[in-house]
Write a protein that holds these residues in place. Structure first.
Motif, short mmCIF file in Angstrom:
data_model
loop_
_atom_site.label_atom_id
_atom_site.label_comp_id
_atom_site.label_asym_id
_atom_site.label_seq_id
_atom_site.Cartn_x
_atom_site.Cartn_y
_atom_site.Cartn_z
N GLU A 2 33.60 64.63 23.18
CA GLU A 2 33.62 65.01 21.77
C GLU A 2 32.76 64.04 20.95
O GLU A 2 32.10 64.44 20.01
N GLU A 3 32.82 62.82 21.37
CA GLU A 3 32.06 61.82 20.64
C GLU A 3 30.57 62.08 20.78
O GLU A 3 29.81 61.94 19.82
N LYS A 4 30.14 62.48 21.94
CA LYS A 4 28.73 62.81 22.15
C LYS A 4 28.33 64.01 21.31
O LYS A 4 27.26 64.05 20.72
N ILE A 5 29.21 64.96 21.23
CA ILE A 5 28.93 66.15 20.41
C ILE A 5 28.82 65.74 18.95
O ILE A 5 27.92 66.17 18.23
N PHE A 6 29.75 64.89 18.48
CA PHE A 6 29.69 64.41 17.09
C PHE A 6 28.41 63.62 16.84
O PHE A 6 27.77 63.76 15.80
N GLU A 7 28.03 62.82 17.81
CA GLU A 7 26.79 62.04 17.68
C GLU A 7 25.59 62.97 17.58
O GLU A 7 24.69 62.79 16.76
N MET A 8 25.59 63.98 18.43
CA MET A 8 24.48 64.96 18.39
C MET A 8 24.45 65.70 17.07
O MET A 8 23.40 65.95 16.49
N LEU A 9 25.65 66.05 16.57
CA LEU A 9 25.74 66.75 15.28
C LEU A 9 25.24 65.84 14.16
O LEU A 9 24.56 66.29 13.24
N ARG A 10 25.59 64.55 14.22
CA ARG A 10 25.13 63.59 13.21
C ARG A 10 23.60 63.49 13.24
O ARG A 10 22.95 63.47 12.20
N GLU A 11 23.06 63.41 14.44
CA GLU A 11 21.59 63.34 14.58
C GLU A 11 20.94 64.61 14.04
O GLU A 11 19.92 64.56 13.36
N MET A 12 21.55 65.76 14.35
CA MET A 12 21.01 67.03 13.85
C MET A 12 21.07 67.07 12.33
O MET A 12 20.13 67.51 11.66
N LYS A 13 22.19 66.57 11.77
CA LYS A 13 22.33 66.54 10.31
C LYS A 13 21.28 65.61 9.71
O LYS A 13 20.65 65.94 8.70
N SER A 14 21.07 64.48 10.35
CA SER A 14 20.06 63.55 9.87
C SER A 14 18.68 64.18 9.94
O SER A 14 17.88 64.07 9.00
N ASP A 15 18.40 64.87 11.05
CA ASP A 15 17.10 65.56 11.19
C ASP A 15 16.95 66.65 10.13
O ASP A 15 15.87 66.82 9.55
N ILE A 16 18.02 67.38 9.86
CA ILE A 16 17.98 68.45 8.85
C ILE A 16 17.72 67.84 7.47
O ILE A 16 16.93 68.38 6.68
N ASN A 17 18.37 66.71 7.18
CA ASN A 17 18.15 66.05 5.88
C ASN A 17 16.69 65.59 5.75
O ASN A 17 16.10 65.69 4.68
N GLU A 18 16.14 65.06 6.83
CA GLU A 18 14.73 64.65 6.81
C GLU A 18 13.83 65.86 6.57
O GLU A 18 12.86 65.80 5.81
N MET A 19 14.18 66.96 7.25
CA MET A 19 13.39 68.19 7.08
C MET A 19 13.48 68.68 5.64
O MET A 19 12.49 69.12 5.07
N LYS A 20 14.69 68.62 5.06
CA LYS A 20 14.86 69.03 3.66
C LYS A 20 14.01 68.14 2.75
O LYS A 20 13.36 68.63 1.83
N SER A 21 14.02 66.86 3.04
CA SER A 21 13.22 65.92 2.24
C SER A 21 11.74 66.24 2.38
O SER A 21 11.00 66.26 1.38
#
Length: 111
Positions: A2-21
């Motif tokens: 679960e922790e790996k999934i959360f980490e991946m989700l955090r990275e995806m969220k970070s990538d999405i925020n960068e893309m939005k920026s």
């Protein structure tokens, strides 16, 4: 796991925020380009008006030049005609002067 999934989700969220920026930056760039394009269009309109004005002035100057050329030719012809008239009068005066001299001679003879 679960922790790996959360980490991946955090990275995806970070990538999405960068893309939005990045997308927001591109939007700003596009808006700036739209503004620049509008300014170029306005400048082009002003240049077209100025160019039209220059064309009109050149046309007027061309007409003025042709009219002036015609008038100068007329004046030149009148000057030539005046010269002929002056020469004719000069010849007539010389002839008249000669006649006066002859008349004076004849008057002396008569006396």
């Amino acid at each position: 796991m679960e922790e790996k999934i959360f980490e991946m989700l955090r990275e995806m969220k970070s990538d999405i925020n960068e893309m939005k920026s990045d997308i927001n930056g591109m939007k700003k760039d596009i808006n700036g380009m739209k503004s620049d394009i509008n300014e170029v269009k306005e400048n082009q309109k002003m240049m077209r008006k100025t160019l039209d004005s220059v064309y009109e002035q050149v046309a007027d100057l061309t007409i003025f030049k042709e009219e002036t050329k015609i008038k100068l030719e007329e004046i030149s012809n009148e000057i030539e005609s005046t010269k002929v008239d002056i020469n004719s009068l000069t010849m007539k005066m010389a002839h008249s002067d000669n006649q006066i001299i002859e008349i004076k001679r004849n008057l002396k003879k008569v006396k």
